[in-house]
Design a protein around this motif. Structure first.
Motif, PDB file in Angstrom:
ATOM      1  N   PRO A  68      21.351  13.412 -51.495  1.00  0.00           N
ATOM      2  CA  PRO A  68      21.188  14.522 -52.425  1.00  0.00           C
ATOM      3  C   PRO A  68      22.020  14.353 -53.690  1.00  0.00           C
ATOM      4  O   PRO A  68      23.126  13.833 -53.663  1.00  0.00           O
ATOM      5  N   VAL A  69      21.469  14.804 -54.787  1.00  0.00           N
ATOM      6  CA  VAL A  69      22.136  14.756 -56.083  1.00  0.00           C
ATOM      7  C   VAL A  69      22.987  16.003 -56.228  1.00  0.00           C
ATOM      8  O   VAL A  69      22.595  17.085 -55.798  1.00  0.00           O
ATOM      9  N   ASP A  70      24.145  15.850 -56.830  1.00  0.00           N
ATOM     10  CA  ASP A  70      24.969  17.004 -57.136  1.00  0.00           C
ATOM     11  C   ASP A  70      24.247  17.801 -58.219  1.00  0.00           C
ATOM     12  O   ASP A  70      23.912  17.272 -59.273  1.00  0.00           O
ATOM     13  N   GLU A  71      23.978  19.072 -57.964  1.00  0.00           N
ATOM     14  CA  GLU A  71      23.160  19.876 -58.866  1.00  0.00           C
ATOM     15  C   GLU A  71      23.964  20.578 -59.953  1.00  0.00           C
ATOM     16  O   GLU A  71      23.387  21.259 -60.787  1.00  0.00           O
ATOM     17  N   LYS A  72      25.262  20.428 -59.944  1.00  0.00           N
ATOM     18  CA  LYS A  72      26.071  21.103 -60.961  1.00  0.00           C
ATOM     19  C   LYS A  72      25.838  20.490 -62.333  1.00  0.00           C
ATOM     20  O   LYS A  72      25.432  19.339 -62.463  1.00  0.00           O
ATOM     21  N   LYS A  73      26.107  21.273 -63.358  1.00  0.00           N
ATOM     22  CA  LYS A  73      25.929  20.822 -64.734  1.00  0.00           C
ATOM     23  C   LYS A  73      26.800  19.605 -64.996  1.00  0.00           C
ATOM     24  O   LYS A  73      27.950  19.532 -64.559  1.00  0.00           O
ATOM     25  N   VAL A  74      26.228  18.638 -65.711  1.00  0.00           N
ATOM     26  CA  VAL A  74      26.919  17.400 -66.027  1.00  0.00           C
ATOM     27  C   VAL A  74      27.116  17.344 -67.544  1.00  0.00           C
ATOM     28  O   VAL A  74      26.186  17.599 -68.302  1.00  0.00           O
ATOM     29  N   VAL A  75      28.321  17.007 -67.959  1.00  0.00           N
ATOM     30  CA  VAL A  75      28.599  16.871 -69.385  1.00  0.00           C
ATOM     31  C   VAL A  75      28.544  15.393 -69.740  1.00  0.00           C
ATOM     32  O   VAL A  75      29.226  14.569 -69.150  1.00  0.00           O
ATOM     33  N   THR A  76      27.667  15.076 -70.691  1.00  0.00           N
ATOM     34  CA  THR A  76      27.513  13.699 -71.150  1.00  0.00           C
ATOM     35  C   THR A  76      27.805  13.636 -72.638  1.00  0.00           C
ATOM     36  O   THR A  76      28.112  14.660 -73.260  1.00  0.00           O
ATOM     37  N   HIS A  77      27.673  12.449 -73.220  1.00  0.00           N
ATOM     38  CA  HIS A  77      27.900  12.305 -74.656  1.00  0.00           C
ATOM     39  C   HIS A  77      26.850  13.071 -75.473  1.00  0.00           C
ATOM     40  O   HIS A  77      27.063  13.381 -76.635  1.00  0.00           O
ATOM     41  N   ASP A  78      25.706  13.396 -74.848  1.00  0.00           N
ATOM     42  CA  ASP A  78      24.660  14.168 -75.525  1.00  0.00           C
ATOM     43  C   ASP A  78      24.814  15.668 -75.327  1.00  0.00           C
ATOM     44  O   ASP A  78      24.000  16.439 -75.813  1.00  0.00           O
ATOM     45  N   GLY A  79      25.807  16.078 -74.584  1.00  0.00           N
ATOM     46  CA  GLY A  79      26.006  17.494 -74.297  1.00  0.00           C
ATOM     47  C   GLY A  79      25.823  17.768 -72.816  1.00  0.00           C
ATOM     48  O   GLY A  79      25.628  16.860 -72.010  1.00  0.00           O
ATOM     49  N   ALA A  80      25.864  19.037 -72.460  1.00  0.00           N
ATOM     50  CA  ALA A  80      25.742  19.433 -71.056  1.00  0.00           C
ATOM     51  C   ALA A  80      24.276  19.427 -70.643  1.00  0.00           C
ATOM     52  O   ALA A  80      23.394  19.809 -71.413  1.00  0.00           O
ATOM     53  N   THR A  81      24.021  18.989 -69.422  1.00  0.00           N
ATOM     54  CA  THR A  81      22.660  18.948 -68.901  1.00  0.00           C
ATOM     55  C   THR A  81      22.673  19.237 -67.407  1.00  0.00           C
ATOM     56  O   THR A  81      23.672  19.014 -66.732  1.00  0.00           O
ATOM     57  N   TRP A  82      21.556  19.732 -66.926  1.00  0.00           N
ATOM     58  CA  TRP A  82      21.396  19.974 -65.502  1.00  0.00           C
ATOM     59  C   TRP A  82      20.564  18.834 -64.926  1.00  0.00           C
ATOM     60  O   TRP A  82      19.473  18.564 -65.427  1.00  0.00           O
ATOM     61  N   PRO A  83      21.042  18.164 -63.860  1.00  0.00           N
ATOM     62  CA  PRO A  83      20.364  16.963 -63.366  1.00  0.00           C
ATOM     63  C   PRO A  83      19.100  17.205 -62.545  1.00  0.00           C
ATOM     64  O   PRO A  83      18.325  16.283 -62.322  1.00  0.00           O
ATOM     65  N   VAL A  84      18.876  18.451 -62.109  1.00  0.00           N
ATOM     66  CA  VAL A  84      17.741  18.742 -61.234  1.00  0.00           C
ATOM     67  C   VAL A  84      16.881  19.828 -61.885  1.00  0.00           C
ATOM     68  O   VAL A  84      17.420  20.815 -62.396  1.00  0.00           O
ATOM     69  N   PRO A  85      15.560  19.675 -61.883  1.00  0.00           N
ATOM     70  CA  PRO A  85      14.697  20.729 -62.422  1.00  0.00           C
ATOM     71  C   PRO A  85      14.893  22.042 -61.665  1.00  0.00           C
ATOM     72  O   PRO A  85      15.217  22.047 -60.471  1.00  0.00           O
ATOM     73  N   ARG A  86      14.697  23.145 -62.343  1.00  0.00           N
ATOM     74  CA  ARG A  86      14.936  24.464 -61.751  1.00  0.00           C
ATOM     75  C   ARG A  86      14.198  24.649 -60.423  1.00  0.00           C
ATOM     76  O   ARG A  86      14.759  25.170 -59.464  1.00  0.00           O
ATOM     77  N   GLU A  87      12.943  24.228 -60.380  1.00  0.00           N
ATOM     78  CA  GLU A  87      12.136  24.481 -59.183  1.00  0.00           C
ATOM     79  C   GLU A  87      12.568  23.645 -57.983  1.00  0.00           C
ATOM     80  O   GLU A  87      12.207  23.954 -56.852  1.00  0.00           O
ATOM     81  N   ARG A  88      13.389  22.615 -58.193  1.00  0.00           N
ATOM     82  CA  ARG A  88      13.835  21.769 -57.074  1.00  0.00           C
ATOM     83  C   ARG A  88      15.296  22.026 -56.684  1.00  0.00           C
ATOM     84  O   ARG A  88      15.818  21.359 -55.793  1.00  0.00           O
ATOM     85  N   MET A  89      15.950  22.970 -57.337  1.00  0.00           N
ATOM     86  CA  MET A  89      17.360  23.235 -57.033  1.00  0.00           C
ATOM     87  C   MET A  89      17.500  23.895 -55.658  1.00  0.00           C
ATOM     88  O   MET A  89      16.690  24.732 -55.280  1.00  0.00           O
TER      89      MET A  89
END
Length: 152
Positions: A68-89
């Motif tokens: 399983p992927v950690d679903e918490k928000k990830v901060v990258t050089h492009d900004g914050a992003t969520w790694p999992v689509p809403r419907e699959r969380m």
């Protein structure tokens, strides 16, 4: 107990590649995930390198389900992003945090706290998730909006 069961031989990438190549087209993702889960990462990677005929899409999808992927928000050089689509969380805390952010964003755009369920569904939230976590997410959104007002 037999010595074989006490000390099984290590998985061999060539054998794993052969089995996965044969199973990928006919097995479901859950079955593949059950096969892949106990494999060490180096064996799985070696199997994929040995046999490119394997259905990589199915294998990668199964690997994601097995690990399983950690679903918490990830901060990258492009900004914050969520790694999992809403419907699959599936992580409750991540769902509440992300839905809270969405509600706060919708409320800012609407200039009030009146956010309709249909707006969340349009963003990709399943109605069951909205029913289950909407109240908690609304409290998160209220906190975020309060912090915005205070300039924090």
């Amino acid at each position: 107990m037999s010595p074989y069961l006490q000390n099984p031989p290590p998985a061999r990438p060539r054998l794993v590649a052969h089995l996965l190549t044969r199973l990928a087209p006919v097995a479901g993702e859950e079955d593949l995930a059950a096969l892949i889960e106990p494999l060490p990462d180096n064996v799985l990677a070696g199997a994929l390198q040995l046999d490119e005929r394997a259905t990589l899409h199915s294998l990668k999808a199964a690997a994601r389900r097995a690990r399983p992927v950690d679903e918490k928000k990830v901060v990258t050089h492009d900004g914050a992003t969520w790694p999992v689509p809403r419907e699959r969380m599936t992580d409750i805390h991540a769902i509440v945090a992300r839905m809270g952010e969405d509600i706060a964003s919708l409320a800012r755009d609407a200039q009030d706290m009146e956010v309709r369920t249909s707006a969340l569904v349009e963003l990709g939230w399943p109605p069951a998730a909205i029913d289950a976590y909407g109240k908690r997410a609304t409290r998160v959104a209220q906190t975020l909006l309060t912090l915005d007002e205070e300039g924090v």
